[in-house]
Design an enzyme around this catalytic site. Structure first.
Site, PDB file in Angstrom:
ATOM      1  N   ASP A  75      42.366   4.207  50.432  1.00  0.00           N
ATOM      2  CA  ASP A  75      43.324   4.775  49.481  1.00  0.00           C
ATOM      3  C   ASP A  75      44.716   4.165  49.618  1.00  0.00           C
ATOM      4  O   ASP A  75      45.715   4.880  49.794  1.00  0.00           O
ATOM      5  CB  ASP A  75      43.421   6.295  49.676  1.00  0.00           C
ATOM      6  CG  ASP A  75      42.066   6.974  49.609  1.00  0.00           C
ATOM      7  OD1 ASP A  75      41.234   6.551  48.800  1.00  0.00           O
ATOM      8  OD2 ASP A  75      41.845   7.932  50.378  1.00  0.00           O
ATOM      9  N   GLU A  89      40.576   9.988  39.466  1.00  0.00           N
ATOM     10  CA  GLU A  89      41.457  10.250  40.604  1.00  0.00           C
ATOM     11  C   GLU A  89      42.479   9.142  40.760  1.00  0.00           C
ATOM     12  O   GLU A  89      42.468   8.147  40.025  1.00  0.00           O
ATOM     13  CB  GLU A  89      40.624  10.369  41.891  1.00  0.00           C
ATOM     14  CG  GLU A  89      39.822   9.134  42.210  1.00  0.00           C
ATOM     15  CD  GLU A  89      38.838   9.349  43.343  1.00  0.00           C
ATOM     16  OE1 GLU A  89      38.580  10.504  43.713  1.00  0.00           O
ATOM     17  OE2 GLU A  89      38.320   8.343  43.862  1.00  0.00           O
TER      18      GLU A  89
END
Length: 545
Positions: free
Chosen positions: A28, A184
């Site tokens: 991420d 997301e």
């Protein structure tokens, strides 16, 4: 001399690079630029210190300069595991200040920190109290206003007071993306009169990909790029690429006006499985005025990237051999710090650092055992703090082929105490080389933990007190070995890599290579000293019986 220097500079500018730019468990990624410097952060889930901060001059070479979460007052990780903890941080820079915003699971609490120096200490958390749930928050600064953007069913945004985190405006709904599962990682960028909304969809798996939409108004409606997805390996062209699962991206513009994309992906071994977690990748972006961003020409990336880079500026790498020499780093050793170790070393949950010492024996790391062993699942919230984290410190596995070795002094093991070396993927999935004391003798054995099954294949008796413990991998198998002299190694076990893979065991992290100490009885007077830890790659010779 001037001509030579000019040619060298041109050569440096024209070099390509290798993906991943941050190998191993660096999930991420989010990136920002401050002047000529780039800063990047990653998820850390149940590991502490949390959210590493990396610095770069060229987006290719990175050096860890700090951690955002270094104090237990900032985050409570008790009871977390590879499916929980710190999720998907975003880093942003505005008016001389850096912000890192993230979510902690399972409470699903959003918060952010700030600092004037990303290599230093970060503030206490500023909690977003009006939006609890889901994940992947970000901050967007526009015309002296700050907006909080997050995912909660759909993508939502509202203005906040950046000093307090309090809601200032109404919540606007920006949609659910383009229909892919688990939309997301939303980020917004303003360019050429448009607001661009970047989204990852498809789940953080093989079908992960990146879409982009835009609007003339911050609150929409947003129209999709006809060429979506702008990044994906979920297609026939890239089906045999060793890099899969590309997504969760962030865009940044360099000082020379070029655009770049940072994203996650993972390198697979056989069966399209991966053990090192999601890694940080880089790709060039072409973004014409008024147009859509195009990633690396065709929305894919390669291990060996053949493209012009920014002028390359090498950074300091972690040592191949960590000597545990606290004095040479002159780093503070307080209750919750990095112990003077390189910053890539981490523990599980909120560690009790009184069980770790680099000063009691000069040039050695001393570990005092905990009754919380590596195979304990997430610790219940009412467990006393002293037993909420195992005595364990580890660094990332960064290559499929590697050799990790550590020298242990086992003189002070007590009955029932264990110490050793581990390839740790999760509490119920790890491969260990363990030294333990029984009836006054020291034995070295393997331990293969596969879910509810724990198996020891071979055991040897140690004649002295020094033991060289080693774990290696040749991509297909992990090997557990031990030696009394560092020359003649005995293979204790061999096990397939796939039982540590994310596809087999789930979770969001990758394999960590670490050292630990634990006990099963109430004795607390034992300890173990480690002289050094060496991590080598590409893979060296595997020693077999």
């Amino acid at each position: 001399m001037l001509i030579v220097m000019l040619l060298q500079t041109l050569g440096i500018c024209g070099q390509g690079f290798t993906n991943p730019v941050l190998p191993g468990f660096h999930a991420d990624p989010s990136v920002c630029r401050a002047g000529d410097d780039f800063y990047l952060v990653n998820s850390t889930f149940q590991y502490f210190p949390g959210v590493p901060v990396f610095h770069s001059k060229d987006l290719v070479n990175w050096e860890q300069v700090g951690n955002c979460l270094t104090r237990p007052t900032q985050v409570d990780l008790k009871g977390t595991d590879g499916n929980s903890g710190i999720y998907a941080p975003t880093i942003r820079y505005n008016n001389g200040r850096f912000y890192m915003v993230t979510t902690v699971f399972p409470s699903r609490r959003h918060f952010y920190l700030w600092t004037d120096n990303p290599a230093g200490e970060w503030s206490e958390p500023i909690v977003i109290d009006f939006a609890i749930g889901s994940c992947d928050p970000t901050l967007f600064f526009d015309e002296d206003k700050c907006y909080f953007l997050w995912k909660e069913g759909d993508i939502k945004i509202c203005e906040i007071d950046v000093e307090t985190g309090k809601q200032l405006g109404e919540i606007h709904h920006l949609g659910t993306g383009l229909g892919g599962r688990y939309p997301e990682g939303p980020h917004i960028y303003k360019k050429d009169g448009y607001y661009y909304l970047l989204l990852a969809e498809g789940g953080t798996e093989h079908g992960h990909h990146v879409n982009i939409l835009r609007s003339k108004d911050l609150f929409g409606p947003y129209q999709p790029n006809p060429a979506n997805p702008i990044l994906s390996h979920f297609n026939m062209k890239m089906q045999n690429s060793p890099i899969q699962g590309l997504g969760h991206a962030d865009l940044v513009q360099a000082p020379d006006s070029s655009w770049w994309m940072i994203c996650l992906g993972y390198r697979t071994s056989g069966y399209l499985q991966h053990v090192m977690g999601r890694e940080t990748m880089l790709a060039p972006v072409t973004w014409e005025k008024g147009g859509w961003p195009v990633v690396n020409g065709d929305g894919t990336l390669q291990t060996d990237m053949k493209c012009q880079t920014l002028p390359l500026v090498p950074m300091t790498n972690d040592p191949v051999k960590e000597e545990f020499d606290y004095t040479r780093r002159n780093a503070p050793q307080d209750s919750y710090h990095t112990l003077g170790l390189p910053m890539g070393w981490m523990s599980l949950c909120n560690p009790d650092y009184t069980k770790y010492s680099l000063t009691e024996r000069k040039g050695w790391l001393r570990l005092y055992p905990s009754m919380t062993d590596l195979s304990m699942t997430a610790i219940p919230a009412d467990t006393p703090t002293h037993s909420s984290s195992p005595t364990f410190i580890a660094r990332r596995q960064t290559e499929l082929n590697f050799s990790a070795t550590a020298l242990f002094d086992l003189s002070h093991l007590t009955e029932g105490m264990q110490a050793g070396l581990t390839a740790y993927a999760a509490s119920l999935n790890h491969y260990d080389v363990i030294a333990e004391k029984r009836k006054g003798k020291i034995f070295i054995k393997s331990n293969v933990r596969l879910g509810q099954t724990s198996h020891s294949e071979t055991e040897i008796e140690l004649t002295g007190n020094l033991a060289y413990l080693r774990i290696t991998s040749d991509k297909d198998f992990y090997y557990m070995l031990a030696s009394p002299d560092g020359i003649n190694f005995t293979q204790l076990a061999k096990m397939e890599y796939r039982f540590l893979s994310t596809e087999t065991i789930g979770g969001f992290t990758g394999v960590m290579l670490g050292i630990f100490a634990q006990y099963k009885d109430e004795t607390r007077d034992g300890y173990v000293d480690i002289d050094w830890f060496e991590y080598k790659y590409p893979h060296h010779v595997i020693v077999r019986r």
